[in-house]
Design a protein around this motif. Structure first.
Motif, PDB file in Angstrom:
ATOM      1  N   ASP A 117       0.827  -1.215   0.000  1.00  0.00           N
ATOM      2  CA  ASP A 117       0.000   0.000   0.000  1.00  0.00           C
ATOM      3  C   ASP A 117       0.858   1.260   0.000  1.00  0.00           C
ATOM      4  OD1 ASP A 117       1.019  -0.063   2.526  1.00  0.00           O
ATOM      5  OD2 ASP A 117      -0.891   0.239   3.553  1.00  0.00           O
ATOM      6  N   ASP A 118       2.160   1.096  -0.363  1.00  0.00           N
ATOM      7  CA  ASP A 118       3.095   2.209  -0.518  1.00  0.00           C
ATOM      8  C   ASP A 118       3.395   2.905   0.806  1.00  0.00           C
ATOM      9  OD1 ASP A 118       2.969   1.781  -3.357  1.00  0.00           O
ATOM     10  OD2 ASP A 118       1.040   2.810  -3.306  1.00  0.00           O
ATOM     11  N   ASN A 139       1.981   9.059  -1.320  1.00  0.00           N
ATOM     12  CA  ASN A 139       0.677   9.384  -1.889  1.00  0.00           C
ATOM     13  C   ASN A 139       0.645   9.305  -3.404  1.00  0.00           C
ATOM     14  OD1 ASN A 139      -0.346   9.989   0.689  1.00  0.00           O
ATOM     15  ND2 ASN A 139       0.528  12.054   0.606  1.00  0.00           N
ATOM     16  N   ARG A 140       1.756   9.654  -4.059  1.00  0.00           N
ATOM     17  CA  ARG A 140       1.724   9.791  -5.517  1.00  0.00           C
ATOM     18  C   ARG A 140       2.527   8.731  -6.253  1.00  0.00           C
ATOM     19  NH1 ARG A 140       3.233  16.007  -6.427  1.00  0.00           N
ATOM     20  NH2 ARG A 140       5.000  15.349  -5.129  1.00  0.00           N
ATOM     21  N   GLU A 141       3.320   7.930  -5.553  1.00  0.00           N
ATOM     22  CA  GLU A 141       4.167   6.956  -6.222  1.00  0.00           C
ATOM     23  C   GLU A 141       4.081   5.601  -5.530  1.00  0.00           C
ATOM     24  OE1 GLU A 141       7.857   8.012  -8.003  1.00  0.00           O
ATOM     25  OE2 GLU A 141       7.771  10.053  -7.201  1.00  0.00           O
ATOM     26  N   ARG A 142       4.236   4.552  -6.324  1.00  0.00           N
ATOM     27  CA  ARG A 142       4.189   3.185  -5.822  1.00  0.00           C
ATOM     28  C   ARG A 142       5.603   2.701  -5.517  1.00  0.00           C
ATOM     29  NH1 ARG A 142      -0.432   0.424  -6.974  1.00  0.00           N
ATOM     30  NH2 ARG A 142       0.314  -0.783  -5.197  1.00  0.00           N
ATOM     31  N   LYS A1059      14.049  20.725   1.533  1.00  0.00           N
ATOM     32  CA  LYS A1059      12.922  19.942   2.020  1.00  0.00           C
ATOM     33  C   LYS A1059      12.204  19.263   0.853  1.00  0.00           C
ATOM     34  CE  LYS A1059      11.862  22.558   6.210  1.00  0.00           C
ATOM     35  NZ  LYS A1059      10.818  23.293   6.956  1.00  0.00           N
ATOM     36  N   ALA A1060      11.671  18.088   1.140  1.00  0.00           N
ATOM     37  CA  ALA A1060      10.885  17.372   0.124  1.00  0.00           C
ATOM     38  C   ALA A1060       9.474  17.926   0.076  1.00  0.00           C
ATOM     39  CB  ALA A1060      10.847  15.889   0.441  1.00  0.00           C
ATOM     40  N   SER A1061       8.798  17.627  -0.996  1.00  0.00           N
ATOM     41  CA  SER A1061       7.411  18.056  -1.155  1.00  0.00           C
ATOM     42  C   SER A1061       6.528  17.392  -0.111  1.00  0.00           C
ATOM     43  CB  SER A1061       6.917  17.715  -2.560  1.00  0.00           C
ATOM     44  OG  SER A1061       5.537  17.956  -2.667  1.00  0.00           O
ATOM     45  N   ARG A1062       5.698  18.199   0.567  1.00  0.00           N
ATOM     46  CA  ARG A1062       4.828  17.657   1.611  1.00  0.00           C
ATOM     47  C   ARG A1062       3.764  16.730   1.053  1.00  0.00           C
ATOM     48  NH1 ARG A1062       3.560  22.571   5.901  1.00  0.00           N
ATOM     49  NH2 ARG A1062       5.734  22.882   6.589  1.00  0.00           N
ATOM     50  N   SER A1063       3.371  16.962  -0.180  1.00  0.00           N
ATOM     51  CA  SER A1063       2.314  16.132  -0.773  1.00  0.00           C
ATOM     52  C   SER A1063       2.828  14.775  -1.240  1.00  0.00           C
ATOM     53  CB  SER A1063       1.677  16.869  -1.954  1.00  0.00           C
ATOM     54  OG  SER A1063       2.653  17.111  -2.967  1.00  0.00           O
ATOM     55  N   LEU A1064       4.144  14.576  -1.247  1.00  0.00           N
ATOM     56  CA  LEU A1064       4.697  13.314  -1.742  1.00  0.00           C
ATOM     57  C   LEU A1064       4.441  12.172  -0.780  1.00  0.00           C
ATOM     58  CD1 LEU A1064       6.378  11.839  -3.888  1.00  0.00           C
ATOM     59  CD2 LEU A1064       8.431  12.490  -2.621  1.00  0.00           C
ATOM     60  N   ALA A1065       4.607  12.414   0.516  1.00  0.00           N
ATOM     61  CA  ALA A1065       4.435  11.362   1.509  1.00  0.00           C
ATOM     62  C   ALA A1065       3.979  11.976   2.819  1.00  0.00           C
ATOM     63  CB  ALA A1065       5.722  10.568   1.701  1.00  0.00           C
ATOM     64  N   GLN A1066       3.271  11.162   3.607  1.00  0.00           N
ATOM     65  CA  GLN A1066       2.747  11.612   4.884  1.00  0.00           C
ATOM     66  C   GLN A1066       3.420  10.846   6.016  1.00  0.00           C
ATOM     67  OE1 GLN A1066      -1.394  10.849   5.331  1.00  0.00           O
ATOM     68  NE2 GLN A1066      -1.528  11.703   7.408  1.00  0.00           N
TER      69      GLN A1066
END
Length: 1138
Positions: A117-118, A139-142, A1059-1066
């Motif tokens: 589930d990534d 959220n956006r990549e497997r 910093k990495a993108s906040r929307s990439l992973a939680q």
């Protein structure tokens, strides 16, 4: 004359009624006062303890070479961790998504898991129950691949889009450093390279990262310059990549079964291409393509050739060949066949450092249904003997029983006979997965688990101290002949698959008697012996057990039936004197094709060699009756003191004397009722003509059998127990006939006691088809026997003498009593017949009866009598020393007072009945909306209670005798019939069930066990020094030929990478973090954990305070310096010069 007053009469009746009800309540209160109940709800708490067996549906694997711990992930999100024998741990991801990859933080006591589930999770293994410290959800990549370098805190994560992200495993935050797929491949490439299938750093240069894409492109990426140094292209898709430890070469496995070896500085073409299992054409053409090589590992040794281990790659023409592991060492190639498909494998090496000679010593192979370790250091590559209990599913488990607090000598006895069954040819080295430490639990009582399997085998397991080890394996199928081909199978088979499957078993730990019932309506009685029997005939007893709903009227109350003895009746011969004789076979197929008197399995005709352990005493088989197969056995019980076995199914019950090898009683369930009882369910015909309700015949009476038939005194039911006992004496005195067909068949008895078919074929009102296609409604409407209980109690109301009895429970809630009259012990026991009498109904409950037991007046459990174990093959004088003689007279009830309590539990309710008055003392409705699947009377904390498992998932306990609810927990909803079939309770608050086809879950409902669980569990992490890094050598250090280190913090940190993108992973903090540990800690260990946490927090705060103080001091010093400089600057100036 005194006037008659009707009002006073009514008042008197009212007074009598109220006084009788008050008396019942007074009796109940007196009973409650007499029996002091010590169990309270505080004694109960439900929790899981350990899980045993092979991980169901394994998907990935990892190994810590320093801690020596193996981790296995499954498709259901479970994690199983293994150390030395007895060190196991189970934990579960909440999402239940498949585990696609595992990575240990080597020697750090932590594990990283990547799920389908990534999500990525960090597990803390430094506590006995591992917990998740951090989670990261993309959220956006497997996620497709993960790599964590040794002694690094930066985790590389490859994705389906071809990108690589970097995660700090300490804080579980993403770095701003990202390797994009379009920068990694050549600009001229127009197609997407596919998912990332491999990531690894160069063993000699941490700044060089090797990235493998599915399409066949491999890129050597320079982390510092953020560009690709070299690109390696091959036409076939890549499955795995492995480095040589010197970092100058790497090997790729491809989808066409080839291995390509590349020099890192020669990207133009591979240095070598081989097809390990391909046929090499003579004309020099390319070999024929093979199946994909799914994984390859390349390991070097100091003293010899390197090892190359691979899975897959077989030729396509090997159709049907089992999965293989190939070991290539120098010029030799060994192909090792596996029993199941290979999921993953790992090569175990002496060093954790990738830039040193690896020195491989073993390969651990994870199969779909097994775990195999191969010794690479011995010729022939033998496997290690597996110490884990991973063979539970060797054949599917069909039934399970759990015995806690067994006799102490049982486990050594079973181990001594089971040790002779061990296979030979294993590696002589110790099991290499040897990490962790055993728990320091206080539980010292012996525990034994018995599992029955689909192939007819039975396994005894030592389950003491939260461990599991196989003790002994018994194969029941060897008693029967095996059909060589499908068309040669017996025509009387009632099950297409697994005819030997164990359905239920009964074991007496004290006498070691074992009785098992199989799927083919057969029962086998076993005795335990430490001595071998070279050749012994199998004693066989065939039983014609049928239930025919015929046209029967109530017996004439004025009539009396007197049994007449058959012509052949007489004193039974001694078992030693009975010799097999050639007689026509009792089994037959009539002209219309119906089968009759045919057993479902054929017992071996030749003598059977019986090894030490459990040896066959008697085989009981139910036979076909008028074309209808025997119904499978639903309940079973054995009593070693009485020498009796009782079995029941949907047709009725049979009582067998296994000492005399005779059938004592054969009754339909309805015949246990008395005709005057309202519970009688047998249909009655409106016709006036009476039909004989039963026949008793010898199986080999010949043509005059009809003249020798006698009416059964149990027509409808026995209303005269003397007549019933006379009948049993007649049955026991019948000569035991032998039936054989061109071969000697051991002692066989065929007795019939059942209603005959309806003589009028025109009347179909109550007739039933005798074919096997009886409708399910008819089968369900039958009242089946569901449980038995041997006991010494009062057979009838208001009896004053105790007698051996059998309580019989049915699926419609009836509890009936059957009394047993035993001859004197010793030689007379083998010569005189055993008397049986049906004594009517004791009580009736809602739902089928599940369990029955007896308590004494003080509330103590009255176990069924048993004789101590003795070796049946020992000398006679030794037998007599061991055997306990039955008391000549049993204690009696004084003044007709109730001195026993019968505990009855059904699918819906529980009742306590006083004996011998048979009055109800207590009643409790367990469930209204559901039903109880399993119930047992168990001992706990020095008292007794009823433990129940309901179909709605609730586990409940009730006090005894008052039936007060003590525990009610919604634990596990019934999602699989496997749970219902295998769930069982045991004494001292233990229970278990089969949670998957390959795993057993043990639970406890005891508060004491829950409190001590932390101490009892094994410890995974142990402090171990990390091995020293390999010496670079003088010249390598001088000329820079050694391993090149990389400051990853400087490269991937927030200051340099951003910093990495906040929307990439939680980021999700786990329950195993500091806050989670506060709530999870409990008990003594919890107090210590809390104290340790407090110390850590205090140390952390002190550290922060120290840092703040240092900062303030530096600030004050800076201010002082600036002030001094200002003073010096303006010291000699006048005020007007400022």
């Amino acid at each position: 004359m005194k006037k008659f007053n009707i009002r006073k009469v009514l008042d008197g009746l009212t007074a009598v009624s109220s006084s009788s009800s008050a008396a019942a309540q007074t009796g109940a209160s007196k009973e409650n006062e007499a029996v002091q109940e010590n169990l309270q709800s505080e004694h109960f708490q439900l929790c899981k303890t350990v899980r045993h067996g092979f991980p169901h549906q394994p998907s990935s694997m990892a190994f810590d070479p320093v801690q020596k711990i193996l981790a296995i992930g499954t498709l259901t999100g479970a994690l199983r961790l293994f150390g030395r024998a007895g060190v196991e741990c189970y934990c579960q991801h909440e999402s239940a998504a498949a585990v696609i990859q595992l990575q240990f933080l080597i020697n750090e006591g932590a594990l990283v898991s990547a799920l389908a589930d990534d999500s990525v999770h960090l597990w803390n293994l430094r506590q006995k129950i591992p917990a998740i410290l951090h989670s990261l959800k993309f959220n956006r990549e497997r996620i497709t691949y993960c790599h964590l370098p040794f002694q690094s805190k930066w985790l590389y994560i490859g994705t389906e889009r071809g990108n690589i992200h970097i995660v700090n495993v300490e804080s579980f935050t993403l770095s701003g450093y990202v390797i994009m797929w379009n920068k990694a491949i050549e600009l001229s490439t127009k197609t997407h390279p596919g998912p990332v299938v491999h990531i690894s750093d160069n063993p000699m240069d941490e700044g060089k990262l090797l990235i493998g894409f599915e399409c066949g492109v491999v890129v050597l990426w320079d982390l510092k310059s953020k560009k690709a140094d070299y690109r390696y292209n091959y036409d076939e898709a890549i499955h795995s990549v492995a480095w040589h430890h010197e970092g100058k070469q790497f090997v790729c496995s491809h989808s066409d079964g080839t291995l390509t070896t590349w020099n890192i500085r020669a990207p133009a073409k591979p240095a070598q291409i081989i097809t390990p299992h391909g046929k090499q054409p003579k004309d020099g053409k390319k070999p024929e393509p093979c199946k994909p090589i799914l994984k390859v590992e390349y390991k070097t040794t100091r003293a010899g050739d390197p090892f190359m281990v691979l899975s897959g790659g077989l030729s396509y023409d090997t159709v049907g060949r089992r999965a293989c592991l190939t070991v290539m060492h120098g010029k030799s190639t060994a192909v090792l066949e596996m029993d199941f498909p290979i999921v993953d494998f790992l090569t175990l090496c002496e060093t954790p450092y990738p830039n040193d000679f690896q020195e491989p010593y073993a390969v651990v192979v994870l199969l779909e249904r097994d775990l195999v370790l191969i010794d690479l250091g011995q010729i022939g590559y033998p496997i290690f003997e597996n110490p884990y209990p991973l063979t539970i599913h060797e054949s599917p488990v069909t039934c399970c029983e759990y015995f806690a607090d067994c006799p102490a000598e049982l486990i050594p006895a079973l181990y001594s006979v089971g040790s002779r069954q061990k296979r030979q040819g294993f590696s002589k080295k110790e099991w290499p997965i040897s990490g962790g430490n055993w728990g320091q639990g206080t539980q010292s009582y012996p525990e034994i688990i018995i599992t029955g399997h689909a192939d007819g085998s039975i396994k005894f397991w030592d389950a003491s101290a939260l461990m599991l080890q196989v003790l002994y394996k018994l194969k029941t199928a060897k008693v029967f002949e095996r059909a060589r081909a499908k068309e040669e199978r017996a025509i009387a088979d009632i099950v297409e698959e697994d005819p030997f499957a164990i359905q239920t078993l009964c074991w007496c730990p004290e006498s070691r008697m074992l009785c098992v019932a199989g799927a083919s309506a057969h029962v086998i009685v076993y005795r335990f012996s430490k001595q071998e029997v070279s050749a012994a005939d199998v004693q066989l007893l065939e039983v014609r057990l049928q239930c025919q709903l015929s046209d029967v009227d109530s017996p004439d109350p004025g009539g009396e039936q007197t049994p007449t003895s058959p012509a052949s009746a007489g004193a039974p011969p001694s078992p030693q004197e009975t010799e097999p004789a050639a007689q026509p076979s009792a089994g037959s197929n009539s002209s219309d094709g119906s089968r009759d008197n045919i057993p479902c399995l054929q017992v071996r005709g030749s003598a059977l060699k019986q090894s030490p352990g459990y040896q066959v005493e008697l085989v009981i088989q139910l036979v076909w009756v008028s074309g209808e197969p025997p119904q499978q056995i639903t309940s079973l019980a054995i009593n070693s003191s009485y020498g009796l076995v009782v079995l029941g199914n949907s047709n009725g019950l049979a009582v067998v004397d296994y000492l005399q090898k005779t059938l004592l009683l054969n009754l339909g369930t309805s015949e246990l009722y008395s005709p005057s009882e309202p519970y009688q369910r047998q249909p009655r015909s409106p016709r006036k003509a009476r039909q004989p309700s039963g026949v008793l015949c010898d199986s080999n009476d010949g043509p005059n059998a009809s003249e020798e038939r006698c009416k059964s005194p149990t027509s409808g039911v026995t209303c005269n127990c003397t007549l019933q006992r006379d009948f049993v004496s007649v049955a026991a005195r019948m000569s035991r006939k032998i039936s054989s067909s061109n071969e000697q068949k051991p002692n066989t008895v065929l007795l019939v006691l059942s209603p005959p078919p309806c003589p009028d074929p025109k009347d179909n009102s109550f007739s039933r088809s005798r074919s096997s296609s009886v409708t399910s409604i008819d089968r369900e409407s039958r009242e089946s026997v569901s449980s038995f209980c041997f006991c010494e109690t009062f057979p009838r109301k208001c009896d004053s003498l105790l007698s051996p009895c059998v309580l019989v429970g049915t699926t419609q809630g009836g509890v009936m009593m059957v009394a047993v009259s035993l001859p004197p012990s010793g030689d007379q026991r083998l010569l005189q017949p055993v008397g049986i009498s049906s004594c009517g109904t004791v009580a009736r409950l809602k739902g089928g009866i599940l369990t029955m037991a007896l308590l004494d007046a003080a509330g103590g459990l009255l176990p069924s009598s048993h004789e101590p174990w003795y070796d049946p093959n020992a000398a006679d004088d030794e037998k007599e020393k061991c055997r306990r003689r039955r008391p000549s007279s049993l204690p009696s009830s004084q003044d007709g007072q109730d001195s026993q309590l019968a505990i009855l539990c059904s699918e819906k309710q529980a009742k306590v009945v006083a004996m011998p008055s048979q009055t109800r003392v207590y009643k409790h409705n367990i469930t209204e909306s559901s039903f109880v699947l399993r119930a047992d009377v168990v001992q706990m904390a020095g008292a007794n209670c009823i433990a129940c498992f309901c179909a709605n998932g609730h586990i409940m306990t009730l006090s005894l005798p008052s039936l007060r609810p003590l525990l009610d927990v919604n634990y596990l909803p019934l999602t699989d019939m496997r749970i219902a079939r295998t769930f069982c309770f045991s004494n001292l608050g233990q229970a278990l069930y089969l949670t998957s086809p390959t795993e057993v879950q043990r639970i406890t409902y005891s508060q004491d066990t829950c409190d001590n669980l932390q101490e009892m569990l094994s410890e995974l992490f142990t402090p171990v020094e990390t091995p020293e890094a390999p010496n670079r050598g003088f010249f390598k250090g001088l000329f820079g030929g050694g391993a090149q280190s990389l400051d990853r913090e400087d490269l991937f940190g927030e200051t340099s990478a951003g910093k990495a993108s906040r929307s990439l992973a939680q980021h999700i903090p786990g329950p195993g973090s500091m806050e989670g540990m506060k709530g999870a800690a409990s008990g003594v260990v919890g107090d210590l954990a809390r104290a340790r946490i407090a110390l850590d927090e205090r140390g952390q705060k002190l550290g922060e305070l120290e840092e703040r103080t240092a900062a303030m001091m530096a600030s004050a010093e800076s201010f002082s310096k600036h002030a001094h400089d200002m003073m010096v600057k303006y010291k000699d100036k006048k005020w007007y010069q400022l």
